[in-house]
Design a protein around this motif. Sequence first.
Motif, short mmCIF file in Angstrom:
data_model
loop_
_atom_site.label_atom_id
_atom_site.label_comp_id
_atom_site.label_asym_id
_atom_site.label_seq_id
_atom_site.Cartn_x
_atom_site.Cartn_y
_atom_site.Cartn_z
N GLU A 65 5.48 -26.24 -9.80
CA GLU A 65 4.89 -25.36 -10.81
C GLU A 65 3.37 -25.33 -10.70
OE1 GLU A 65 6.42 -26.48 -14.69
OE2 GLU A 65 8.47 -26.58 -13.91
N ALA A 66 2.81 -24.23 -11.20
CA ALA A 66 1.35 -24.09 -11.26
C ALA A 66 0.95 -24.15 -12.73
CB ALA A 66 0.92 -22.77 -10.65
N ALA B 29 -3.83 -18.17 -10.70
CA ALA B 29 -4.54 -19.41 -10.39
C ALA B 29 -6.04 -19.21 -10.60
CB ALA B 29 -4.28 -19.83 -8.95
N LEU C 251 3.36 -20.31 -5.15
CA LEU C 251 4.50 -21.24 -5.24
C LEU C 251 5.55 -20.91 -4.18
CD1 LEU C 251 4.77 -21.54 -9.12
CD2 LEU C 251 3.88 -23.25 -7.52
N GLU D 149 1.66 -23.22 -18.22
CA GLU D 149 2.01 -22.55 -16.98
C GLU D 149 1.02 -21.40 -16.72
OE1 GLU D 149 6.20 -21.93 -16.92
OE2 GLU D 149 6.21 -22.20 -14.75
N ASN E 146 0.89 -33.38 -5.54
CA ASN E 146 0.21 -32.24 -6.16
C ASN E 146 -1.07 -31.92 -5.42
OD1 ASN E 146 -2.31 -33.42 -7.73
ND2 ASN E 146 -0.63 -34.88 -8.00
N ILE F 282 -1.12 -27.57 -8.88
CA ILE F 282 0.22 -27.24 -8.37
C ILE F 282 0.91 -28.57 -8.13
CG2 ILE F 282 1.57 -26.11 -6.56
CD1 ILE F 282 -0.55 -24.07 -6.25
N THR G 283 -6.52 -25.34 -11.81
CA THR G 283 -5.13 -25.13 -11.40
C THR G 283 -4.57 -26.39 -10.74
OG1 THR G 283 -5.60 -22.80 -11.04
CG2 THR G 283 -3.57 -23.67 -10.07
N THR H 106 0.39 -16.82 -8.92
CA THR H 106 0.99 -18.15 -8.71
C THR H 106 2.43 -18.05 -8.18
OG1 THR H 106 1.62 -18.26 -11.05
CG2 THR H 106 -0.44 -19.34 -10.41
N ARG I 203 -4.94 -29.80 -6.45
CA ARG I 203 -5.76 -29.10 -7.46
C ARG I 203 -6.54 -28.02 -6.75
NH1 ARG I 203 -9.29 -33.49 -8.83
NH2 ARG I 203 -8.21 -34.61 -7.18
#
Length: 280
Positions: free
Chosen positions: A243-244, A256, A224, A252, A277, A263, A261, A220, A279
């Motif tokens: 953030e993931a 992933a 990110l 957190e 976001n 993000i 998940t 991640t 998914r």
Amino acid sequence: MEIIKDPAAFQKQSQAWRAEGLRVALVPTMGALHAGHFKLIECARQMADRVSVSIFLNPIQFGPNEDLAKYPKTFEADAAGCRERGVDAIFAPVPGDVYPPGFQTTVHVDGLTSPLCGRSRPGHFDGVTTVVLKLLLLGQPSVALFGWKDAQQLLVIRRMARDLNVPVEIMGIEIVREADGLAMSSRNVYLKPEERREAPRIHKGLEAARKAFQAGERDTDKLLAAARKPIEECPLMRIDYLEARSLETLEELKEAKAGDTLIAAAVFLGSTRLIDNIRL
Ligand code: AMP
């Protein structure tokens, strides 16, 4: 289409529909309706015999330095858009009727409200869950529709409904975007022209993370970093969070996992705070 201001009258109408055996859907909004809201309303229309839309700018979910006072208000256009889409009732109460003198109850969901927007906006989710539980009790829906745009809000409301045995299905609807990828939001009208031009970078970053994930990347930190790049390249933008997290627990994630998940990003463009976001 009826426009109902009085909470007791709205509840009575909702109870009458339920007593007739009708399936009722509720779409809670704060007004300034756009295509994202209308997608929720159109889905509701397909799923239910009666559709209620609440339009209530909920003061208790705004912090003292937030945009409550300048939040856009477009009630006439909102009502016309609802009427066009076959909405049966708009519930548009005044704050004093939702929170009468002596009101002293708060609905608080714990863990899920701690990270992300919960960290940046203390008390925000208590305001959301308190008003949404009231709206569910007044609107008596079998199904209530919320957008994935506010992913944490959707997860928090689902948890509240589950934890408190509220007899409603909480349905999530995909994010509706402008042609250039910017997630539709009532707050987009705050953006200055130069900010609006840069705003799709948030979506671009999230899509870069998705691409990296699809290419096999699971770390991640790397996902990110891919998401951060187009955002950090813009001097007008400041990341509040990126953030993931697990879609299930919002913990957190270092790695992933497909199907679990989220993000999520919140980014300031000038003084406007935008969220978005994906998914995975
Ligand atoms: P709001 O008026 O901002 O409180 O939003 C009311 C509902 O519409 C919430 O469930 C939001 O998640 C949803 N919503 C707002 N923007 C979008 C969008 N671009 N796509 C899908 N749903 C949205």
